[in-house]
Write an enzyme that holds these catalytic residues in place. Structure first.
Site, PDB file in Angstrom:
ATOM      1  N   GLU A 146       0.192  -0.745   5.790  1.00  0.00           N
ATOM      2  CA  GLU A 146       1.198  -0.125   6.664  1.00  0.00           C
ATOM      3  C   GLU A 146       1.005   1.380   6.757  1.00  0.00           C
ATOM      4  O   GLU A 146       1.146   1.975   7.833  1.00  0.00           O
ATOM      5  CB  GLU A 146       2.601  -0.452   6.149  1.00  0.00           C
ATOM      6  CG  GLU A 146       3.717  -0.110   7.138  1.00  0.00           C
ATOM      7  CD  GLU A 146       4.192   1.329   7.046  1.00  0.00           C
ATOM      8  OE1 GLU A 146       4.857   1.811   7.995  1.00  0.00           O
ATOM      9  OE2 GLU A 146       3.907   1.995   6.029  1.00  0.00           O
ATOM     10  N   ASP A 176       0.839  -1.192   0.000  1.00  0.00           N
ATOM     11  CA  ASP A 176       0.000   0.000   0.000  1.00  0.00           C
ATOM     12  C   ASP A 176       0.878   1.249   0.000  1.00  0.00           C
ATOM     13  O   ASP A 176       2.056   1.202   0.373  1.00  0.00           O
ATOM     14  CB  ASP A 176      -0.933   0.012   1.206  1.00  0.00           C
ATOM     15  CG  ASP A 176      -0.182   0.146   2.526  1.00  0.00           C
ATOM     16  OD1 ASP A 176       0.750  -0.650   2.764  1.00  0.00           O
ATOM     17  OD2 ASP A 176      -0.511   1.047   3.320  1.00  0.00           O
TER      18      ASP A 176
END
Length: 471
Positions: free
Chosen positions: A176, A110
């Protein structure tokens, strides 16, 4: 594992073959990195969540393509305390053979939101090479970390063939940048598949584009939303201004108590770590941050001590009346988001308690305060005496052609504390592909291509040397 034995056969020939495989594999790795950068996988709910599904599938396909893993799965874990599940993560594993150790390779797929498009010189999700750098959101943080893992595994598999006995697990997270909300549960759900003797977290940086860095300390993080209220409804600023404190006045006065005249944090109970730092000039700081010529640095002590070993407080968001909607009104409420970094050695719980106590003690005019959306992450200190630290330092020296620097990082990777708690016997190696000009989280994020090549060579050499260890 505290005292592995090393049995190395023809290391020169083996490592030469691995290094050659790294070199020939870089073009394909960069092409695959470009494909990943084109996928705008952002875990914020306001963005298209199907892009994270695409991103996870693409990474899983890359892992399958290495041909080394016994299994590759895309999994989700529950977010504790909610009815939600986290974003898709990739978990791949191959079993160790002939008494060899296992290494866990971590990165995340991500990315941060791109921000304002007009601040980008080229589109954020269109990878663009110029002046020896690859530009794009996630090009450095952390899709380059993914590709460093994939490219190093490809090189080692090509060079070693059936002699690759090392156990390898790979965990590529999908949230994250949004707080790793399901991370701890993911570790619980998949503990056996993630268990390893050493863990590489490829989500940090280097001293510069030519000099590798091994991150040995990280500040912790305390983030929360603070709402300040002084009125139960808005009032006319001309009719009552001068007698009635509006919320913005109270907020400004309150926030100003968080720092002293030099810009150092002035919150009783926040600690400082006493540790030496390398030489680092104000000129370098200005070059790496874009500090304007007339603006002075803040704080005291060495520059790196301010970034690595002392707390900081940053206002990263404000909700108040916009400039476009400004009217002659006393605002009843203002909301800010505070991002606080805390020194290694202090718990996030204690730091948050100190911040909350300070704000309550200094609130002006009797304003009402409320706290919400609290997110805490503990700092981290590496035990540098372990066998794996020596191994990675040697691999860095050979992969980059220069000795590594032990780094403190002002940023935070809170989930490392979860790894330490779940796998206390594993050595944690925090590495990365970024350099000080990567501008992670900012417009025009980029990856220095030579740094990437060196990072892949380093990790490939680390895997090769771990393959020679007998437990």
């Amino acid at each position: 594992m505290t005292s592995p034995s090393f049995s190395v056969t023809a290391p020169g020939d083996v490592e030469a073959a691995v290094t050659a495989a790294v070199s020939t594999g870089i073009p394909a790795a960069l092409s695959d990195l470009g494909t990943l950068v084109r996928i705008p996988g952002i875990a914020w709910p306001a963005f298209d969540q199907t892009q994270l599904v695409r991103s996870a599938a693409a990474v899983a396909e890359l892992a399958e393509g290495t041909g080394v893993f016994d299994s590759v799965r895309v999994l989700r874990a529950a977010i504790p305390g909610t009815d939600e599940v986290g974003q898709p993560a990739i978990l791949a594993r191959r079993a160790a053979r002939n008494g060899k150790p296992t290494i866990l390779l971590y990165a995340h797929h991500d990315v941060q939101p791109p921000g304002a498009d007009e601040l980008w010189e080229t589109p954020p999700f269109e990878p663009t090479v110029r002046d020896g750098r690859l530009y794009g959101r996630g090009a450095a943080d952390d899709k380059a970390g993914i590709m460093a893992h994939i490219a190093s595994i490809r090189a080692v598999a090509e060079a070693l063939g059936d002699d690759l006995d090392l156990g390898i697990a790979m965990f590529i997270e999908g949230e994250e940048e949004y707080g790793s909300r399901s991370f701890a549960q993911f570790l619980t759900d998949n503990e056996d598949a993630l268990r390893a003797d050493a863990i590489v977290v490829a989500d940090s940086g280097n001293w510069d584009s030519d000099t590798p860095g091994l991150t040995v300390s990280l500040r912790g993080a305390v983030r929360f939303t603070l709402t300040v209220r002084t009125l139960d409804h808005a009032s006319h600023s001309g009719m009552f201004g001068g007698a009635v404190p509006d919320a913005m006045l109270a907020t400004i006065r309150l926030l100003n108590t968080l720092w002293d005249e030099n810009g150092s944090v002035a919150v009783e109970g926040l600690t400082v770590r006493d540790a030496a730092t390398p030489e680092y000039s104000e000129e370098t700081l200005r070059d790496e941050t874009g500090l304007l010529p007339g603006v002075s640095p803040i704080g005291d002590g060495t520059i790196l001590s301010r970034i690595w070993n002392k707390p900081s407080v940053t206002v990263i968001g404000v909700d108040a009346t916009s400039v476009a909607a400004a009217s002659n009104t006393l605002s009843p409420e203002a909301t800010v988001v505070l991002s606080c970094r805390i020194a290694p050695g202090q718990s996030a719980d204690d730091a948050y308690a100190a911040l909350q106590a300070h704000l309550r003690a200094h609130v002006p005019f009797g304003a009402e305060l409320s706290f919400s959306d609290v997110d805490l992450g503990n700092p981290f200190l590496v035990d540098t005496s372990g066998w794996a630290v020596g191994l990675v330092r040697g691999a860095m020296a050979d992969g980059y052609g220069t000795a590594p620097v032990d780094l403190g990082i002002g940023g935070s990777i809170p989930f490392i504390a979860d790894l330490v708690e779940r796998f206390p016997g594993a050595e944690i190696l925090v590495t990365g592909v970024e350099d000080p000009h990567s501008r992670a989280h900012s417009p025009n994020e980029s990856l220095h291509l030579d740094t990437f090549r060196h990072a892949v060579a380093t990790e490939a050499l680390l895997l090769t040397r771990m393959n020679e260890i007998t437990l």
